[in-house]
Design an enzyme around this catalytic site. Structure first.
Site, PDB file in Angstrom:
ATOM      1  N   GLU A 196       0.990  12.213  -5.596  1.00  0.00           N
ATOM      2  CA  GLU A 196      -0.360  12.310  -6.622  1.00  0.00           C
ATOM      3  C   GLU A 196      -0.059  13.746  -6.910  1.00  0.00           C
ATOM      4  OE1 GLU A 196      -4.279  10.216  -6.306  1.00  0.00           O
ATOM      5  OE2 GLU A 196      -3.981  11.465  -4.693  1.00  0.00           O
ATOM      6  N   HIS A 202      19.466  -1.538   7.989  1.00  0.00           N
ATOM      7  CA  HIS A 202      20.012  -3.090   7.636  1.00  0.00           C
ATOM      8  C   HIS A 202      19.377  -3.763   6.582  1.00  0.00           C
ATOM      9  CE1 HIS A 202      21.876  -3.298  11.772  1.00  0.00           C
ATOM     10  NE2 HIS A 202      21.025  -2.621  11.924  1.00  0.00           N
ATOM     11  N   LYS A 251      -7.903   2.318 -14.036  1.00  0.00           N
ATOM     12  CA  LYS A 251      -9.294   2.145 -13.999  1.00  0.00           C
ATOM     13  C   LYS A 251      -9.933   1.850 -15.318  1.00  0.00           C
ATOM     14  CE  LYS A 251      -9.714   5.525 -10.005  1.00  0.00           C
ATOM     15  NZ  LYS A 251     -10.579   6.318  -9.469  1.00  0.00           N
TER      16      LYS A 251
END
Length: 447
Positions: free
Chosen positions: A289, A310, A424
């Site tokens: 961010e 793995h 948003k």
């Protein structure tokens, strides 16, 4: 007393030491911009001297409130998203027993989280779990209108009041919010909740050393005084008066930017202690961010080793050489467990008999570092003496300070997040939120 340390020796085969040293002048410019508040986002630098500004009275207030919640709650729900919960969760998970949920509850309540997603099944299952529990809520939101958190708090507030009665609910709901404005502040004032303030000049991803992080950590039963003490020590150690060659935040910021300039676009934060998983999640938000702007920035990724050797191990060993690793290496474990001998030795592990499990883990760490460096992956190593409140406090502030320096070297504002608003806006338009009528028409036409 020891401190965390940084080792960049396994980078020097890829980037000359002189190149990293050449960043000293840029680090100084970045450091001056931070400490003189002349850089981008300088109105969000409250975190910079936060550790040294926390008073014993503030810590006592937080601890007293935590004690009230512990005395009156079997479960405390932390309602927040992003920096409003990740810092607390990182510290709590690092310090907790790995099997807390399967053990009888101690003096501390169980800590659970809400408001960090909009999963209906998750919220339903949470409310079902809480039906027969004495629970409280810590609602963390500057505005009180962040959709994920506000939605969860609306559900939790009603359930707490219905189950415990309005008067008792007032004692076990705490708001951490803006000092004067916003829906969460208005609700807290009207209902009479205990409140703590999120400082105006501290962004969410840098708020772990405010009540945002300190109160949940204290409720979980951990020593926030030691956490702050570690951060205070690191604040001094990474200050502008510390020479570049001795300043680990400056060295980390310079090295990762030198690697980025050399085409290493992805940083993988590695741990060999599963308790540090959420430290990585907090780190990913902090750096992603802060630096991911203007089509620039190192992509922050993380793995838990040896587990992910793995799964992701093949890609890291032989995939595109656009990566570097930063390994958090813990020197001392909390417990000791030795490998037993087995007469049949069908698993061929008797060569390990009598050795501590941590010795096996350390050799996996060293062997992996050698293999990855040989495979073309530069490696940095952050050494943490042990996982406790003090050293976690050091680690958190180290990453914060380095992030501020690194963002300024990159040439972005490390303290805003304009790109977060895009989803948003679209979500509100799709949900026909009042005030978004034109956006609703436009997005429906696109669909």
């Amino acid at each position: 007393m020891k401190s965390i340390s940084l080792n960049i020796e396994k980078v020097l085969g890829f980037i000359p030491r002189e190149t990293i040293a050449g960043y000293e002048a840029r680090v100084k410019v970045a450091m001056d911009a931070l400490h003189h508040k002349t850089g981008k986002g300088n109105d969000f630098l409250g975190w910079l001297h936060l550790p040294s500004s926390i008073t014993p009275e503030q810590l006592a207030d937080i601890n007293n409130t935590a004690a009230t919640l512990r005395e009156n709650c079997e479960v405390v729900v932390i309602a927040g998203i992003g920096g409003s919960y990740l810092g607390a969760k990182a510290v709590i998970e690092a310090l907790s027993n790995s099997f807390t949920w399967l053990r009888p509850r101690s003096s501390a309540p169980y800590i659970v989280y809400a408001g960090h997603n909009i999963g209906e099944d998750y919220l339903y299952e949470l409310t079902e779990f809480l039906k027969d529990k004495k629970f409280g809520v810590i609602n963390i939101s500057k505005s009180g209108t962040t959709t994920e958190t506000a939605l969860a708090f609306r559900l939790l507030k009603k359930q707490c009041e219905d189950q415990r009665g309005k008067e008792t609910a007032k004692k076990v709901i705490v708001a951490i919010t803006d000092a004067h404005k916003g829906a969460a502040r208005t609700t807290a004032d009207q209902e009479g909740y205990k409140t703590f303030v999120i400082p105006d000049d501290v962004g969410g991803r840098l708020s772990v050393l405010t009540p945002v992080g300190l109160l949940p950590i204290a409720v979980a039963g951990y020593d926030i005084t030691k956490l702050v003490e570690g951060a205070q020590v690191m604040e001094a150690a990474c200050g502008p008066d510390t020479p570049f060659a001795e300043n680990i935040a400056a060295q980390y910021a310079a090295t990762r930017n030198a690697l980025y300039a050399a085409g290493k676009k992805i940083e993988i934060l590695v741990n060999y202690n599963p308790k540090l998983h959420y430290v990585s999640e907090w780190w990913k938000q902090l750096y992603g961010e802060s630096e991911g702007k203007e089509h620039k920035g190192i992509f922050p990724a993380s793995v838990d080793f040896s587990t992910d050797l793995h799964s992701m191990g093949q890609w890291i060993q032989e995939g595109e050489r656009s990566i570097f690793e930063t390994v958090i290496s813990v020197e001392k474990t909390q417990h000791s467990l030795k490998v037993p001998s087995d007469e049949a030795n069908l698993d061929d592990l008797n060569f390990l008999a009598g050795k501590r499990v941590d010795e096996v883990n350390k050799m996996a760490e060293l062997g992996t570092q050698i293999a990855h460096v040989d495979g073309g992956v530069p490696n940095m190593r952050i050494v943490v003496p042990e996982v406790n409140e003090y050293y976690i406090g050091e680690l958190l502030y180290f990453f914060e300070k380095a992030c501020g320096i690194s963002g300024y070297i990159l040439g972005v504002n490390p303290f805003d997040q304009p790109g977060v608003e895009a989803y948003k806006k679209n979500m509100f338009a799709l949900l026909n939120k009042p005030g978004y009528e034109e956006e609703s028409k436009a997005i429906q036409a696109r669909l």
